[in-house]
Motif scaffolding. Structure first.
Motif, PDB file in Angstrom:
ATOM      1  N   UNK A  38       0.792  -1.225   0.000  1.00 20.16           N
ATOM      2  CA  UNK A  38       0.000   0.000   0.000  1.00 20.16           C
ATOM      3  C   UNK A  38       0.824   1.275   0.000  1.00 20.16           C
ATOM      4  N   UNK A  39       1.949   1.266   0.688  1.00 16.69           N
ATOM      5  CA  UNK A  39       2.796   2.466   0.736  1.00 16.69           C
ATOM      6  C   UNK A  39       3.319   2.806  -0.659  1.00 16.69           C
ATOM      7  N   UNK A  40       3.789   1.789  -1.394  1.00 12.35           N
ATOM      8  CA  UNK A  40       4.239   2.012  -2.769  1.00 12.35           C
ATOM      9  C   UNK A  40       3.099   2.554  -3.622  1.00 12.35           C
ATOM     10  N   UNK A  41       1.893   2.035  -3.406  1.00 15.20           N
ATOM     11  CA  UNK A  41       0.732   2.468  -4.187  1.00 15.20           C
ATOM     12  C   UNK A  41       0.457   3.958  -3.987  1.00 15.20           C
ATOM     13  N   UNK A  42       0.484   4.409  -2.740  1.00 12.49           N
ATOM     14  CA  UNK A  42       0.226   5.822  -2.458  1.00 12.49           C
ATOM     15  C   UNK A  42       1.311   6.694  -3.090  1.00 12.49           C
ATOM     16  N   UNK A  43       2.559   6.235  -3.043  1.00 11.28           N
ATOM     17  CA  UNK A  43       3.645   6.984  -3.680  1.00 11.28           C
ATOM     18  C   UNK A  43       3.437   7.066  -5.193  1.00 11.28           C
ATOM     19  N   UNK A  44       3.041   5.962  -5.823  1.00  6.51           N
ATOM     20  CA  UNK A  44       2.811   5.954  -7.270  1.00  6.51           C
ATOM     21  C   UNK A  44       1.589   6.784  -7.653  1.00  6.51           C
ATOM     22  N   UNK A  45       0.568   6.782  -6.805  1.00 10.83           N
ATOM     23  CA  UNK A  45      -0.622   7.607  -7.063  1.00 10.83           C
ATOM     24  C   UNK A  45      -0.270   9.091  -7.129  1.00 10.83           C
ATOM     25  N   UNK A  46       0.718   9.485  -6.341  1.00 11.05           N
ATOM     26  CA  UNK A  46       1.088  10.895  -6.235  1.00 11.05           C
ATOM     27  C   UNK A  46       1.941  11.386  -7.398  1.00 11.05           C
ATOM     28  N   UNK A  47       2.458  10.478  -8.200  1.00  7.43           N
ATOM     29  CA  UNK A  47       3.329  10.859  -9.316  1.00  7.43           C
ATOM     30  C   UNK A  47       2.521  11.181 -10.563  1.00  7.43           C
TER      31      UNK A  47
END
Length: 140
Positions: A38-47
């Motif tokens: 989930x942490x990676x997902x939130x980071x990718x969502x922000x890009x």
């Protein structure tokens, strides 16, 4: 195939499922980003570019799917990214509970595991943000 505005974000901790989904979507012309938690997902969502749709497992390490949805919903820009939940954890939900969950978290669709590849493709095409028509507004 429907042309999407951005990549499909797959959030799945099982590498076999994640890679299978990625292969399926790429085979059908979609660009794909993948996250294993989930942490990676939130980071990718922000890009940028923002994903056109997110396919989200709910049982994830580091940050579970509920927390990913909460983070997404706390940002007006990220809230626009449609979510398709792909999870065995949601398979037993009643239609009423799914509707309540969808309205609470802004979920576009649900798929259980194992998911039929055609259903995955149909949901991504139906709920993904379409590419902007470059001819819009041009007189014909």
């Amino acid at each position: 195939m429907v042309s999407l505005r951005g990549p499909v974000l797959i959030v799945e901790d099982d590498p076999d499922i994640r890679e299978s989904l990625q292969h399926l979507l790429e085979l059908h012309g979609h660009r794909v980003l993948a996250a294993s938690n989930g942490k990676e997902a939130v980071e990718l969502l922000s890009r940028l570019p923002r994903p056109a749709v997110m396919v989200l497992d709910m049982t994830l390490p580091v940050m579970d799917g509920h927390r990913v949805l909460t983070a997404r919903n706390s940002d007006e820009t990220l809230r626009a990214v449609p979510v398709i939940i792909l999870s065995a954890a949601m398979a037993g939900m009643s239609a009423r509970d799914r509707a309540l969950y969808a309205s609470t978290y802004g979920v576009a669709a649900f798929l259980g595991k194992p998911a039929d590849p055609e259903q995955v493709l149909q949901k991504v095409a139906r709920h993904g943000l379409p590419a902007e028509d470059s001819t819009a507004g041009v007189p014909v």
